[in-house]
Design a protein around this motif. Sequence first.
Motif, PDB file in Angstrom:
ATOM      1  N   LEU A 190      33.418  86.483  24.521  1.00 27.09           N
ATOM      2  CA  LEU A 190      34.714  86.522  23.847  1.00 27.09           C
ATOM      3  C   LEU A 190      34.871  85.354  22.882  1.00 27.09           C
ATOM      4  O   LEU A 190      35.380  85.515  21.767  1.00 27.09           O
ATOM      5  N   SER A 191      34.424  84.174  23.302  1.00 28.56           N
ATOM      6  CA  SER A 191      34.521  83.007  22.416  1.00 28.56           C
ATOM      7  C   SER A 191      33.656  83.196  21.180  1.00 28.56           C
ATOM      8  O   SER A 191      34.050  82.823  20.065  1.00 28.56           O
ATOM      9  N   LEU A 192      32.469  83.788  21.345  1.00 27.74           N
ATOM     10  CA  LEU A 192      31.607  84.053  20.195  1.00 27.74           C
ATOM     11  C   LEU A 192      32.260  85.032  19.224  1.00 27.74           C
ATOM     12  O   LEU A 192      32.211  84.841  18.007  1.00 27.74           O
TER      13      LEU A 192
ATOM     14  N   ARG B 138      33.388  84.420  15.382  1.00 30.14           N
ATOM     15  CA  ARG B 138      32.942  85.225  14.245  1.00 30.14           C
ATOM     16  C   ARG B 138      34.136  85.672  13.405  1.00 30.14           C
ATOM     17  O   ARG B 138      34.096  85.632  12.183  1.00 30.14           O
ATOM     18  N   VAL B 139      35.202  86.090  14.067  1.00 29.33           N
ATOM     19  CA  VAL B 139      36.405  86.508  13.352  1.00 29.33           C
ATOM     20  C   VAL B 139      36.977  85.333  12.561  1.00 29.33           C
ATOM     21  O   VAL B 139      37.509  85.487  11.465  1.00 29.33           O
ATOM     22  N   GLY B 140      36.829  84.125  13.122  1.00 25.86           N
ATOM     23  CA  GLY B 140      37.333  82.939  12.453  1.00 25.86           C
ATOM     24  C   GLY B 140      36.662  82.656  11.136  1.00 25.86           C
ATOM     25  O   GLY B 140      37.171  81.888  10.308  1.00 25.86           O
TER      26      GLY B 140
ATOM     27  N   ALA C 138      47.232  80.381   9.977  1.00 24.71           N
ATOM     28  CA  ALA C 138      46.590  81.473  10.711  1.00 24.71           C
ATOM     29  C   ALA C 138      45.182  81.081  11.159  1.00 24.71           C
ATOM     30  O   ALA C 138      44.770  81.375  12.281  1.00 24.71           O
ATOM     31  N   ALA C 139      44.444  80.403  10.283  1.00 18.19           N
ATOM     32  CA  ALA C 139      43.091  79.968  10.632  1.00 18.19           C
ATOM     33  C   ALA C 139      43.118  78.954  11.763  1.00 18.19           C
ATOM     34  O   ALA C 139      42.274  78.975  12.672  1.00 18.19           O
TER      35      ALA C 139
ATOM     36  N   THR D  19      41.394  79.270  15.455  1.00 19.26           N
ATOM     37  CA  THR D  19      40.484  78.246  15.960  1.00 19.26           C
ATOM     38  C   THR D  19      40.920  77.747  17.328  1.00 19.26           C
ATOM     39  O   THR D  19      40.085  77.491  18.203  1.00 19.26           O
ATOM     40  N   MET D  20      42.219  77.610  17.536  1.00 16.45           N
ATOM     41  CA  MET D  20      42.705  77.157  18.840  1.00 16.45           C
ATOM     42  C   MET D  20      42.397  78.178  19.939  1.00 16.45           C
ATOM     43  O   MET D  20      42.092  77.807  21.074  1.00 16.45           O
ATOM     44  N   ILE D  21      42.483  79.464  19.595  1.00 20.47           N
ATOM     45  CA  ILE D  21      42.120  80.504  20.570  1.00 20.47           C
ATOM     46  C   ILE D  21      40.645  80.378  20.934  1.00 20.47           C
ATOM     47  O   ILE D  21      40.266  80.449  22.111  1.00 20.47           O
ATOM     48  N   PHE D  22      39.795  80.189  19.906  1.00 17.87           N
ATOM     49  CA  PHE D  22      38.365  79.993  20.172  1.00 17.87           C
ATOM     50  C   PHE D  22      38.136  78.796  21.069  1.00 17.87           C
ATOM     51  O   PHE D  22      37.371  78.860  22.041  1.00 17.87           O
TER      52      PHE D  22
END
Length: 227
Positions: free
Chosen positions: A162-164, A168-170, A183-184, A188-191
Amino acid sequence: MPAPRPVPGAAPHPRSPIGLGRAAVAALGLVIAVDLFAVFAGFKVYDVMGDLVNGATGDAVFHRADAAESLNSLAGKVQSGSMLVCVIVYLSWFVLVRGNAGVFDPAEQSMKPWWAVVGWFVPLLNFWYPRRITLEIWDASSPVGARRSHLLVNVWWTLWILSLLVDRVGYLEYGESAGDIRAAAGQTMIFDALHIAAAALAILVVLRLTRMQHEKALARAGVPVGL
């Protein structure tokens, strides 16, 4: 005094995973600490960009934006360094426990030892090969007759994947507006949060596998644990 030569045909000995296991735990702990710093830096960016989106102006808010961007840039650089250290140490431990698994139960290992390193870096294959190798190491290292639960490994691997995917979406293109930067930063914080959770579970995997291998080596009659 010269080191004794190996006896031809002698059974291979498992090596102690304790030293590298401790090093891997320390490296993963460093990653968690740095990721927490990155979450803090990312929140600073998210917060100030929210003010700009809401129409805040003036030198104070622009100074905050510059400071937040600088802090976030520093966090990214420190993250890269900590991940490099962790990759080197973790893979060293992973190769060692894979070698020990080949001693404990060679028939359980369906893949060549070099996949313990290469499998992490081959695109697409790295979404399941490391998990497969870990499960085979886990089963070979488990006490004879013990129930082989893979829950810990599966949860850890799910969070890692999930982190990967979030990472990638980031990489999707964002503009340079305050809203896009906000938004970015949120992405990034979610990652970072997923990465922290995955690293914490990776620590548990390292500790559990290291202990199982150490105990199994001690239980093998007449087989010393290499240092």
